[in-house]
Design an enzyme around this catalytic site. Structure first.
Site, PDB file in Angstrom:
ATOM      1  NE  ARG A  12      10.638   0.534   0.615  1.00 36.17           N
ATOM      2  CZ  ARG A  12       9.667  -0.462   0.883  1.00 36.17           C
ATOM      3  NH1 ARG A  12       8.743  -0.529   0.173  1.00 36.17           N
ATOM      4  NH2 ARG A  12      10.027  -1.289   1.465  1.00 36.17           N
TER       5      ARG A  12
ATOM      6  CB  THR B 236      -1.291  -0.071   1.498  1.00 33.53           C
ATOM      7  OG1 THR B 236      -0.025   0.214   2.268  1.00 33.53           O
ATOM      8  CG2 THR B 236      -1.757  -1.367   1.309  1.00 33.53           C
TER       9      THR B 236
ATOM     10  CB  ALA C 292      21.147  12.732  17.434  1.00 35.73           C
TER      11      ALA C 292
ATOM     12  CD  GLU D 134      13.049  -3.347   4.972  1.00 33.42           C
ATOM     13  OE1 GLU D 134      13.723  -3.341   4.678  1.00 33.42           O
ATOM     14  OE2 GLU D 134      12.190  -2.650   4.358  1.00 33.42           O
TER      15      GLU D 134
ATOM     16  CB  CYS E 150       7.570   0.905   7.696  1.00 35.94           C
ATOM     17  SG  CYS E 150       7.330  -0.288   7.028  1.00 35.94           S
TER      18      CYS E 150
END
Length: 450
Positions: free
Chosen positions: A339, A86, A261, A155, A269
């Site tokens: 991504r 999606t 940090a 992942e 996601c």
């Protein structure tokens, strides 16, 4: 138990393999013949530690098969799991549910026995109820119960998260089910081993289950953006954000995870779910939630700008014609996923400032080349760092943390390193004569605790 898994992307393939590993008979379904052929031969189309041996083992013993045939899948089992992607729609905020609806439509038209359809895809709250109503209208003779069972896979840690998850969430249609629903019975059977091991099962309504994944990701994103915002304050006052994070992490109400940090979060996601949740909050008039989530995203994006600024400072105020080595392309370690990769976004930004950028990653080079064809990629750390004016560590691979600064000294032009993931031992690098910089770490501040 027999079940089908529709969609053989990262989530679907991982879930199919792990359900087979638990002893179930699983049929993975996809419309891409090339992907099905590759999986059927025991090859993963992506990198995930230790998953491919499980794929081959379960293919060999006959518990796992793959097909492009929807009719075969409808006949194979009465529990059908939807793991269809999606992605963000064209507006960059809402979820594109086109493929989810298409798969559900094709499946419902073929179901001839009472069945349970279990959705695992990440969707906006309200999707399951609308999808169920749509299917009943399109396939009125189909006897099904639709439930939602969100996934929480990380992942690089998918086996642990699938085989021994922190929790299992099941959303059912409370208005249509009296007592224990058919979907709950099937889910308890599917996850019997995990339940016996003490994994909690939370049964709730559809909307709560749909929100669970997005809310979890949004909270993690908020935690990461919080410590990144605080890192600017640390630099301003001379504090060490790593020691501060350790102090905060000892508080059981806060916890240490996510308080590193650096360059910020990416992947397929967190950014997507954060934007989608902010969009829905705005549409529903939840103004405070929408404002908070949008600010979390802005803080995260600004971290990438901050690392580019650090690189510019390390090169004397200008990146033009500088040679920059970037270690890391994947959005996180133990993954080949690029991504919304902060590492590649920073690399491209530095290149746009006129620098010569060479990128190395142990697993994500092929995907990185496809996404950023204008960047230069190296197949070894040595090649990436040759004659570098500054080295940037932008993905937290263990092999980068284990680098020997003395050995790297012989390769680079200037001993300057930017630790974008706070994964290096700053004292070790400074003692080796390197100029070490990291977000939230003042120039003269070394780490005082491990």
């Amino acid at each position: 138990m027999r079940c089908t898994v529709f969609g053989t992307g990262y989530l679907g393939t991982t879930h199919a393999i792990c359900m087979a590993e638990l002893g179930h008979h699983v049929l993975g379904v996809d419309t891409d013949p090339g992907k099905i052929t590759k999986l059927s031969s025991g090859q993963l189309p992506f990198y995930e530690p230790d998953l491919e041996p499980l794929l081959r083992r379960n293919l060999a013993v006959g518990r796992l098969h793959f097909t492009t045939s929807y009719p075969d899948a409808a006949q194979f089992a009465d529990l059908h799991i939807l793991t269809v992607g999606t992605p963000s729609a064209a507006d960059g905020h809402t979820a594109d549910l086109t493929d989810l609806y298409a798969v559900a439509n094709q499946l419902a038209a073929l179901i001839e026995r009472p069945a349970v359809i279990l959705g695992k895809s990440t969707v906006p709250a309200g999707t399951a109820a609308r999808l169920a109503a749509h299917l009943r209208e399109q396939s009125p003779t189909c006897d099904f119960e639709l439930a939602w069972n969100p996934e929480f896979l990380r992942e690089g840690h998918a086996l642990q998260d699938a085989l021994r998850p922190d929790r299992i969430v099941l959303g059912v249609d409370m208005e249509r089910t009296l007592g224990r629903s058919r979907a709950e019975q099937q889910a308890r059977h599917l996850y019997a081993d995990q339940l016996k091991a003490g994994v909690p099962l939370v049964v709730t309504n559809l909307e709560t289950a749909e929100l669970a994944k997005m809310a979890a990701n949004a909270y993690l994103a908020t935690k990461i953006s919080f410590i990144n915002a605080i890192s600017d304050l640390c630099e301003g006052v001379g504090a060490d954000v790593r020691a501060l994070a350790d102090i905060l992490g000892h508080d059981p109400r806060i916890g240490r995870f996510g308080l590193d940090a650096g360059i910020g979060f990416g992947g397929g996601c967190l950014p997507k779910d954060l934007r989608a949740l902010a969009k829905q909050a705005g549409e529903l008039g939840a103004v405070d939630a929408a404002m908070l989530l949008r600010e979390v995203e802005q803080i995260n994006l600004h971290r990438r700008v901050r690392v580019v600024d650090l690189a510019r400072q390390a090169c004397g105020g200008s990146l033009r014609a500088a040679h920059v080595a970037v270690l890391g392309a994947a959005f996180k370690a133990e993954s080949d996923d690029v991504r919304d990769s902060p590492a590649l976004h920073v690399s491209a930004a530095i290149q746009q400032h006129g620098a010569f950028v060479t990128v190395y990653d142990p697993k994500a080079l092929d995907n990185a080349r496809q996404s950023y064809p204008t960047l230069t990629f190296a197949t070894t750390i040595t090649h990436a760092c040759e004659n570098a004016d500054v080295v940037l560590v932008l993905t937290e691979w263990e092999q980068f943390a284990a680098l020997n600064p003395d050995e790297l000294t012989r390769l680079v032009r200037n001993r300057s390193i930017i630790d974008g993931r706070s994964s290096l031992d700053s004292t070790r690098w400074r003692e080796a004569g390197w100029a070490y910089r990291a977000p939230g770490i003042p120039k003269t501040c070394d780490q005082l605790s491990p």
